[in-house]
Structure formats: C-alpha cells, structure tokens
Design a protein around this motif. Sequence first.
Motif, PDB file in Angstrom:
ATOM      1  N   ALA A  41       2.803   3.071  -8.529  1.00  0.00           N
ATOM      2  CA  ALA A  41       3.805   2.453  -9.408  1.00  0.00           C
ATOM      3  C   ALA A  41       5.020   3.351  -9.647  1.00  0.00           C
ATOM      4  CB  ALA A  41       3.162   2.040 -10.736  1.00  0.00           C
ATOM      5  N   ASP A  42       5.662   3.778  -8.556  1.00  0.00           N
ATOM      6  CA  ASP A  42       6.901   4.569  -8.642  1.00  0.00           C
ATOM      7  C   ASP A  42       6.730   5.958  -9.228  1.00  0.00           C
ATOM      8  OD1 ASP A  42       8.598   2.711  -7.505  1.00  0.00           O
ATOM      9  OD2 ASP A  42       9.338   1.907  -9.404  1.00  0.00           O
ATOM     10  N   MET A  43       5.504   6.404  -9.459  1.00  0.00           N
ATOM     11  CA  MET A  43       5.337   7.719 -10.079  1.00  0.00           C
ATOM     12  C   MET A  43       5.368   8.821  -9.011  1.00  0.00           C
ATOM     13  SD  MET A  43       2.733   7.082 -13.251  1.00  0.00           S
ATOM     14  CE  MET A  43       1.418   6.229 -12.409  1.00  0.00           C
ATOM     15  N   LEU A  44       5.733  10.047  -9.469  1.00  0.00           N
ATOM     16  CA  LEU A  44       5.917  11.170  -8.559  1.00  0.00           C
ATOM     17  C   LEU A  44       5.010  12.335  -8.943  1.00  0.00           C
ATOM     18  CD1 LEU A  44       9.825  11.129  -8.548  1.00  0.00           C
ATOM     19  CD2 LEU A  44       8.335  10.286  -6.728  1.00  0.00           C
ATOM     20  N   VAL A  45       4.529  13.065  -7.946  1.00  0.00           N
ATOM     21  CA  VAL A  45       3.653  14.209  -8.245  1.00  0.00           C
ATOM     22  C   VAL A  45       4.443  15.341  -8.908  1.00  0.00           C
ATOM     23  CG1 VAL A  45       2.041  13.704  -6.374  1.00  0.00           C
ATOM     24  CG2 VAL A  45       3.940  15.268  -5.951  1.00  0.00           C
ATOM     25  N   THR A  46       5.760  15.313  -8.763  1.00  0.00           N
ATOM     26  CA  THR A  46       6.581  16.392  -9.336  1.00  0.00           C
ATOM     27  C   THR A  46       6.816  16.204 -10.832  1.00  0.00           C
ATOM     28  OG1 THR A  46       8.438  15.113  -8.498  1.00  0.00           O
ATOM     29  CG2 THR A  46       7.794  17.035  -7.219  1.00  0.00           C
ATOM     30  N   LYS A  47       6.492  15.034 -11.368  1.00  0.00           N
ATOM     31  CA  LYS A  47       6.731  14.785 -12.799  1.00  0.00           C
ATOM     32  C   LYS A  47       5.432  14.977 -13.588  1.00  0.00           C
ATOM     33  CE  LYS A  47      10.966  12.609 -12.812  1.00  0.00           C
ATOM     34  NZ  LYS A  47      11.615  11.324 -12.760  1.00  0.00           N
ATOM     35  N   PRO A  48       5.435  15.938 -14.532  1.00  0.00           N
ATOM     36  CA  PRO A  48       4.196  16.223 -15.285  1.00  0.00           C
ATOM     37  C   PRO A  48       3.649  14.990 -15.999  1.00  0.00           C
ATOM     38  CG  PRO A  48       5.924  17.846 -15.777  1.00  0.00           C
ATOM     39  CD  PRO A  48       6.556  16.806 -14.934  1.00  0.00           C
ATOM     40  N   GLU A  49       4.529  14.154 -16.557  1.00  0.00           N
ATOM     41  CA  GLU A  49       4.035  12.996 -17.304  1.00  0.00           C
ATOM     42  C   GLU A  49       3.377  11.966 -16.379  1.00  0.00           C
ATOM     43  OE1 GLU A  49       7.162  13.960 -16.945  1.00  0.00           O
ATOM     44  OE2 GLU A  49       8.581  12.280 -16.823  1.00  0.00           O
ATOM     45  N   THR A 103       0.814  -1.211   0.000  1.00  0.00           N
ATOM     46  CA  THR A 103       0.000   0.000   0.000  1.00  0.00           C
ATOM     47  C   THR A 103       0.854   1.271   0.000  1.00  0.00           C
ATOM     48  OG1 THR A 103      -1.724  -1.188   1.187  1.00  0.00           O
ATOM     49  CG2 THR A 103      -1.877   1.207   1.172  1.00  0.00           C
ATOM     50  N   ALA A 104       1.629   1.481   1.070  1.00  0.00           N
ATOM     51  CA  ALA A 104       2.340   2.754   1.187  1.00  0.00           C
ATOM     52  C   ALA A 104       3.282   2.969  -0.001  1.00  0.00           C
ATOM     53  CB  ALA A 104       3.115   2.805   2.500  1.00  0.00           C
ATOM     54  N   ARG A 105       4.046   1.941  -0.362  1.00  0.00           N
ATOM     55  CA  ARG A 105       5.085   2.115  -1.366  1.00  0.00           C
ATOM     56  C   ARG A 105       4.579   1.895  -2.788  1.00  0.00           C
ATOM     57  NH1 ARG A 105      10.018  -1.015   1.674  1.00  0.00           N
ATOM     58  NH2 ARG A 105      11.165  -0.549  -0.233  1.00  0.00           N
ATOM     59  N   GLU A 106       3.713   0.903  -2.983  1.00  0.00           N
ATOM     60  CA  GLU A 106       3.270   0.604  -4.347  1.00  0.00           C
ATOM     61  C   GLU A 106       2.108   1.504  -4.773  1.00  0.00           C
ATOM     62  OE1 GLU A 106       2.784  -3.703  -4.371  1.00  0.00           O
ATOM     63  OE2 GLU A 106       4.793  -3.872  -3.525  1.00  0.00           O
ATOM     64  N   VAL A 107       1.117   1.668  -3.885  1.00  0.00           N
ATOM     65  CA  VAL A 107       0.050   2.616  -4.201  1.00  0.00           C
ATOM     66  C   VAL A 107       0.614   4.037  -4.152  1.00  0.00           C
ATOM     67  CG1 VAL A 107      -2.177   3.536  -3.451  1.00  0.00           C
ATOM     68  CG2 VAL A 107      -1.776   1.081  -3.368  1.00  0.00           C
ATOM     69  N   GLY A 108       1.605   4.240  -3.263  1.00  0.00           N
ATOM     70  CA  GLY A 108       2.260   5.552  -3.208  1.00  0.00           C
ATOM     71  C   GLY A 108       1.542   6.549  -2.329  1.00  0.00           C
ATOM     72  N   THR A 109       1.127   6.105  -1.131  1.00  0.00           N
ATOM     73  CA  THR A 109       0.387   7.011  -0.247  1.00  0.00           C
ATOM     74  C   THR A 109       1.343   7.913   0.529  1.00  0.00           C
ATOM     75  OG1 THR A 109       0.366   5.367   1.517  1.00  0.00           O
ATOM     76  CG2 THR A 109      -1.503   5.370   0.013  1.00  0.00           C
ATOM     77  N   LEU A 110       2.203   8.591  -0.205  1.00  0.00           N
ATOM     78  CA  LEU A 110       3.160   9.511   0.405  1.00  0.00           C
ATOM     79  C   LEU A 110       2.983  10.891  -0.237  1.00  0.00           C
ATOM     80  CD1 LEU A 110       5.508   6.677   0.032  1.00  0.00           C
ATOM     81  CD2 LEU A 110       5.869   7.974   2.104  1.00  0.00           C
ATOM     82  N   CYS A 111       3.534  11.898   0.427  1.00  0.00           N
ATOM     83  CA  CYS A 111       3.254  13.284   0.039  1.00  0.00           C
ATOM     84  C   CYS A 111       3.840  13.657  -1.318  1.00  0.00           C
ATOM     85  CB  CYS A 111       3.762  14.239   1.106  1.00  0.00           C
ATOM     86  SG  CYS A 111       5.551  14.165   1.330  1.00  0.00           S
ATOM     87  N   ASN A 112       4.692  12.802  -1.873  1.00  0.00           N
ATOM     88  CA  ASN A 112       5.292  13.137  -3.172  1.00  0.00           C
ATOM     89  C   ASN A 112       5.034  12.064  -4.223  1.00  0.00           C
ATOM     90  OD1 ASN A 112       6.864  11.197  -1.896  1.00  0.00           O
ATOM     91  ND2 ASN A 112       8.752  11.873  -2.863  1.00  0.00           N
ATOM     92  N   ARG A 113       4.258  11.033  -3.882  1.00  0.00           N
ATOM     93  CA  ARG A 113       4.185   9.896  -4.799  1.00  0.00           C
ATOM     94  C   ARG A 113       2.782   9.647  -5.357  1.00  0.00           C
ATOM     95  NH1 ARG A 113       8.866   6.321  -4.421  1.00  0.00           N
ATOM     96  NH2 ARG A 113       7.665   4.568  -5.163  1.00  0.00           N
TER      97      ARG A 113
END
Lengths: 785, 188
Positions: A430-438, A417-427
């Motif tokens: 699937a390894d994607m980041l909120v800082t990346k437009p794509e 959940t935390a790492r794969e779904v990405g329930t973090l403030c920047n994620r």
Amino acid sequence: MSDGAGRRTFLKTLAAGSVVAAFGCDSKRAEQLADQAVPAGIDPSELNWGKAPCRFCGTGCGVEVGVHKGRAVAVRGDEKSPVNKGLLCVKGYHLPGFLYGKDRLTHPLRRQPDGSYQKISWDAALDLIAEKYGAALDDHGPDAVSIYGSGQWTVFDGYAALKWIKGGMRSNNLEPNARLCMASAVMGFMTQFQSDEPMGCYDDIELTDDIVLWGHNAAEMHPVLYSRMLEAKRKRPTMRIIDLGTRRTPTSDYADVYIEFRPGSDLAIANGILYLMLKNGDFDKAFIDKHVVFMRGIEDVDEIGYGCFGDQAERYTFKDKGRRSNIDELRTFLADYTPEKVSAISGVPVAQIELLAKIYGDSSRNTLSTWCMGVNQHYRGTWMNNLITNLHLVTGKICKPGSNPFSMTGQPSACGTAREVGTLCNRLPADMLVTKPEHRAKCEKAWGLKPGTIPSKVGYHTMDLFRAWTRGDVKVMWVQVTNPWQTIPNLDRIGRNWKDDQFLVVSEIYPTVTSAVADLILPSAAWIEREGVFGNSERRTQQWNQLVAPPGEAKEDAWQIIEVAKRMNMGHLFPYTDDNWHEEMYEEYRSLGLGTGKDLASYEQLRGARGLRWPVVDGKETRYRYTAGHDPYVKKDDVHFYKAKKYGEKAAFWLRPYHAPPEEPDKDFPFWLCTGRVLEHWHTGTMTRRIKELHQAVPSAYVEMNPADATALGCSEGDVVRLKSRRGELDLSVVTRGRGRPPRGSVFVPFFDEGRLINRLTLDSMCNISKEPDYKKCAVSIERV
Amino acid sequence: MRCQHRARLTLALLVCTAACGNSERSANGVASKSAAHVRAERRAYDGAPPVIPHDVFSANCTACHNEKGLLVPGVGFAPNMPHAKTVGVGKQARCTQCHVYRKTEETFRDSLFAGLHQDLRKGRRHHVFAPPVMPHATLMRENCQACHTGPAAREEIRCRHPERTRCTQCHMERTTTTEFPPAVRRTD
C-alpha cells in the motif's frame, strides 16, 4: 461407429462446405453422421464453468473456463466482465492449452554434479532450500539472500515472499520482473502524486474524444482494449486515435494520425507540446494555481549517466534531488523546445507537433494519453511518465471522466502484486516504503514482529541484483514465475558460473533457459490449478478459485515459500488455518491499506464480483481517484490530490529536459534495434509456444526490416542475416512484409524465442530514477550470412 | 509459398471431394480428411476462433468473407462471418486479433491438451417436438445464418427453415452459467 465407410464418406462430403448439398437435414440422418477421426463428443452441458482473469497481459480480461472431468477443455470470454465484455484475443481464447504441455514439470528436480537432474521429494527439496538460505544468512548476512519474482505472481505469492524476506530474513533483496516493465510508471506516479497507479480507468476509452498512444502497440499488446477503442470510434466517428511510434505497427494501421519519431526524442516532443501550449495560452491557470506545484530535479547528464558505463555498469544508485520551481522558470526552460528545434531532434514535422499541441490544448475535447513499454523501458522512463502527466496537469485534463494520463501494465498482476503488495527492494504494501520508520512500524505491528525487524536498507534493484549475483555477492536466489536468463538485457553478463557457494532455485511449470541453470527446480501449480488474486491496469482486483488439480506434485508458489519459512523457524509469519489460509492471508494484507485510499475489496466481495477497482469503501468501487463524486476520500468540490502530502496535497509538475540516448547508430553499428512482443506470444513464450495454434502462427523470432534497407543489404524476405551489437550477435531471418514496418535504419526483433536470445545484444542502460532497463534502443550492424 | 500451396490444395480437395462423392480419395489420389476432422483441426475446441486455413489473399478479410460469403472458383467457399456488424467491418475489423495464420505444421513441444469437441449430432431439446436449445453463447455468433445455412453450413447443424430469420424466437440461448463449485481446499 458402426456406419459403413461409404455412408461416412458421403456424409463427410455433404458436410465439407461444398455447394452440392441441399438444405434440410432430418434428425435421423444427422444421428447417422459419423466420423472416427474426431474424438468422442462431449456434451457441453456436462461442463462446469468457473471464472478467472486471463493469465496473460495486464488488461485483465475476464474468462470463463469450461472444465470437464477435471480438465480445462474450453474458454469463453466472460460477458459479465466490464473489462472485455465477452471478447478475448487469440491468446485468451487458447488459454487452457498452456496447462497441458507434455513436458510439464511435475516433481522437484535436483541438479547433479554431471549436470543432469534427479527427482527428489518435496521434503528434501524444502529442507535443502531452508539450509541454503540459512547458511547464506549465517555466513554472509541478509545482503546475500534474494528472491526474484514477478508481476505474474498472485497476490498470495508476492505477499508470502515479501513477508518472509523482509519480516523473516530481514533483507530487502526482493524484486519482481516488473522492474523491467512497470517501474518507470510507478516512479512517475510516486514523484507526482506520492501514490502509485492511475487515477483513471478503462471507462475513459468510451468517454474520450482523442486517444494519444505514446509508443505502444496496443493492437497487439492490449488487443481487447484496442478493440474497445476502435468500437468507441466506430460509434462516435469524431473520436480520433493518434499513434506515436518509432515504427509502424498494426496500431498505426487503424489510427487517424501516425507520428513517427526518432528513438528517445519523445522527451523533446512532450516539451515541444508544452512550449506551444504555453505560448498559445492553453494552460488552465485556475487548475494550476489550485492543484499543481512545479518541481525541478537533477539534469546534468554527466552526473546522472545511463547506468551501464564505467562504474555504473556494476552498481547504479543515482538518486534524484528535487527543488521547487515555478512557471516563470518553466517558460525559460521551454525556450529550448521550439517546434523547429523539436522537429530537428525528433524528425517529426512541425505541423504534427502543432497538431499534438492543439489536441492537448483544446479544452473542448477530452484527451486520454496511454502508454506502456515504449515510455517505461526508456533511459529516462520516469521523466517521460512525468512529461505525459504534465500535459494533463497544465490543461486540467486529469481526474475527469474521459481525460486522464493512463499507463497500461504489461503483466496480469504487475499492479495487484508487484506494485500494490510492494514486492520491490524499497517497498512495503500500500505505497509504503522501507526507508520510512512509520511505514516499517505499521507493518511490524500488523505482523506481530518486534520493532526494528524490517530493515531500512534498500535492497538491490533487479539490474544490480543480477550484477551482484554474477560477482558472487548474492549467494542464494529463488526465481519464481519469470525467466531472467532470457529477459535481462546484455544477457551474456549474467552467465551461470556454478560457483560452489551459490544456489539458484527456480519454480517453474516448464523447462526454460532459466531452469536450465538452476540447482533446484520446483514444479509449480499455474493459474486455475490454484486459488489466486490478480490486479490489472485499472486498479481492478480479481479473484478466482482453484478449478482443476495441478499435475503430479506441482504446488503453488506461495505454499512453497511458506513451507520453507516454516523450516527456518519463521512459521510465525504465516499464522493461518490450513483450510482457509488464502482468505486469511488476503484479509491481513488488505488491513494494511484500509483507510489510506488504497482500500481493497473484501475477499468475500471479490469472490462474487468480476473484480472491483480500489479504493473500495463501503463495498463501492472507485472509477476516478482524487475526484469528487467518485473517490470517497475527496471531500472538496472538485479534485484533491490527498496522497501528495509532500507537495501540500497538490500534484507535482516536473521540468524534465531532453537527453540523447546512451547509444546511437554510428558507422560501425548503423541500425537502431528495438525489441518487444508479438500478439500471439506472451513474454518468453514458455506458455504460448506450447499452444499449437499460437506457435504455428509465429514459430520463431525474426528481424523486421524496412524493404529499402533489405535491398541495400542485398537480402530479401526469409534470408538469414547476422545482427551484431557491441555485446553479442544473433542470426535471424529477414521479414520485410510483416505486420510492423520500421523506418529505414531501424529494425525490430521479438524476444519470445528461447532459441534466439535477442537480449544478448541489448544494452543494460536504464532509467535514472526507476532503474528500469531500456530494451528499445541500442545500435546494431547487420550483414548477410 | 509452401504454405499457400498447401492451403489451396486443402480447399481444392474439399471442393473436389464434394464433387466426387463416394470416394475416400480425391481424383489425384491424395487421401483427404473428413470435414469433421478438418473442422476439429482448425480450432482448439468448439467455440475457439478457427485458425485461417489459407495464406494471405488480401489485407481486407471482409472482401471475401462478406455478408453473403464468396465462392472463389477453384479455391473454395469463403463463408460469411458469424459476428454481428457491431464488432467492426471492413477496414476497421481486427480479424487477426483472434484468427491466426499457420506458418508451420510443426509444434514446439508435444501437448496433451484435449479441447471440447461436442457431438454435433446430439442437440438438446426439451422434448422430442421442441426446438433445439443453442449449445453456445451468441456473443460473436450473432449471425446464425453464417454457420447454420448456406454452403458453409455443416450437415449436422444445417437449418431446415432458413427462410425464418428470427431464430431466437424459438431457439433459446442457454444463459445460465454453471458456476464452479466453491474452492477446492488443499488437504496437505
């Protein structure tokens, strides 16, 4: 029972394990055996058995739960599970007990002005939450709302929360307690491979020659995996277990070699190993040339700080900057880490440093490094993750069955959940980041949202979130499946002010110290009371069905979130059918990782499986990532770090120096304090303490101390002493003959006991990159009470 | 110390009750619990690892809980383990991974948990002359003799033919799992 007392007693006597009974027992007499004190028997054939992963640690053992008349009455280890092969630990065997505490929360409860709690309806509760979030958004904007969840969230809960806050409320203030637990491992893998989670798996335990445990007490915290290690060693006596620690633990008792180091000096030890291997010519030059690039980041301690002093005590946003380095620079860099210098820093004898270098440098033997909280909860946790992986990169002992760096997770779905779904403030998933437009665009498209909906501004990380909450900058927080008022370090900093304009919602199954400061408490369905998916340490995704009904009006956390979202006109985020929404939600989530190397198994496949390790392509799981013949994304002949585009599809070796800890024992506070778990209790004990057998085994927290220190303080086993740090104090009884034996000048206290909150003493220093706090090192004084 | 005293007393009582035979009370007048009750008290449910009913006697559990079990005069019988040797013996055994001591009699909060406690008198067999079917899996219980023969064997499950050691020749393990029915869908 109609039998007379006399016969009963006679038969009891026979059955009592005495030596008088003769063998043989005819069935008639057996039928006459009677005992009113024992509850009426249940015929085991009347039980239904359903599969589930264990609710507790990150090992992810498979269990089968025996259900009788709608209640869980027994558990057995799932022999079909490749993780535990039928074995469990004492927590796993006692799983069903945690569902049936008499004080289970069964109705939404609203705090009244006088501090009492009154039952309210679900409708009223959900309306209230929607109103509070709506008002905060209107009056203060997206920075004022937040959700604080957990690595014990199912995939459904985490995904619902992520979609609602990032795609609905347009805020990134979403954090899991995994920030306190696994964030350093995430940043370790991300900085080196640009993709989170280990390349290896549990199979390495049986295939390796040497296991080096870096500062984690697997015998208590991952007991079933430690059993696998011991069993592998029993079958293959040439295998060795090397335990590095700051105190002796049950893990050390079974290890071939125990290496004791000063807190924080693991940074120096790893560099010392690199120094010796480079000097001895043990680097695998061919592997390095083909697969490794060298990187160097910011190393100035004044620039970095520790996240807890001065301005950093309010907001810590240090960002590392990497530049290319090379092996010649590494040679110069390592000159500071001669065995003599490392020995002086760490207290480890030169011979033991040489032994470690020999183990890692021996190309004829496989080496498995494992770690957990000692490395992750570290003021330079990401650096330590980098350094351990460096040892494998320079020797080519990576992506090989039996040779890998392997981080163990603490929570059952920290990975899933935390790492794969990405329930973090920047994620994002699937390894994607909120800082990346794509990345944002990909999610917006999949979710049917207008471009630009997901905000690019990174939210508060956990430590800053609670600091912002305390300042009053965050107005609404919803806490699910975790207990921050017990677990945040330097706890007294986050007292509840009862400001009029703040609102705290807590979804829980029992009253906790966190629910005690909530404005609204929601009763949650736990574990097998709902359908779920967890992901364990070795990338294994595991699904289970609902096996029993939740008590009272308790509802699963994902449902709670979806219902509030609907009330805020964000129902479009959850366009699923009523009778199959779990599968539909999972398949939507899964679609975000397909084709990226983070491919999860289909829901249909998970239903029938005992978990599958991603990437799952064409229905086949992957034991070794980046490895030809295992990972379907590797077309080359050996190893291919295909996710690390930034480094030319190679892995990054980071030069990372030794920094001294932020706080060390001195004249006023002469002892090291380390905190952690014990075998019998899970985290803050809210579940395990309600299980009779587990509570009775370890009823309260204590301070584990070296007998010589106890003597010097004039106290002995069982005496009460007062621990004081610069932040708080706590009275605890002394244990000198416990399962762990700290060296002189060092004490250990478990954190499960809500009546003895050790986090009032701990320091809120944190890793400069992952922002994960360090619970293992601060200074305390001890006096007799 | 209190704990150790209690544990010793309990064991002593069991031996004493056995010796005294037809009495609800032991010689010193303290009410004793029935063996079945004691058994139920020591485990959360049938199949759960029993708690350790005595204080720490030795770091090495297998010193007493050895292949034959050990009768400790004045204390009681330390039974053999039902676990196969492959799980690890002697120094390498991690007994306390599953079996825990009792440091207190108190509970943290009341519980409504009621575990599976089967009626040991009611075994299942195909027909009246057929050998009983094993009601439990054999994993971690590979050594049948530990529980079904010898001084620790409870009357209800004591084997009448301990000389025959190939138990699984006649007694079948129920290997089929009753899979839980498909997910219960929520209706609200």
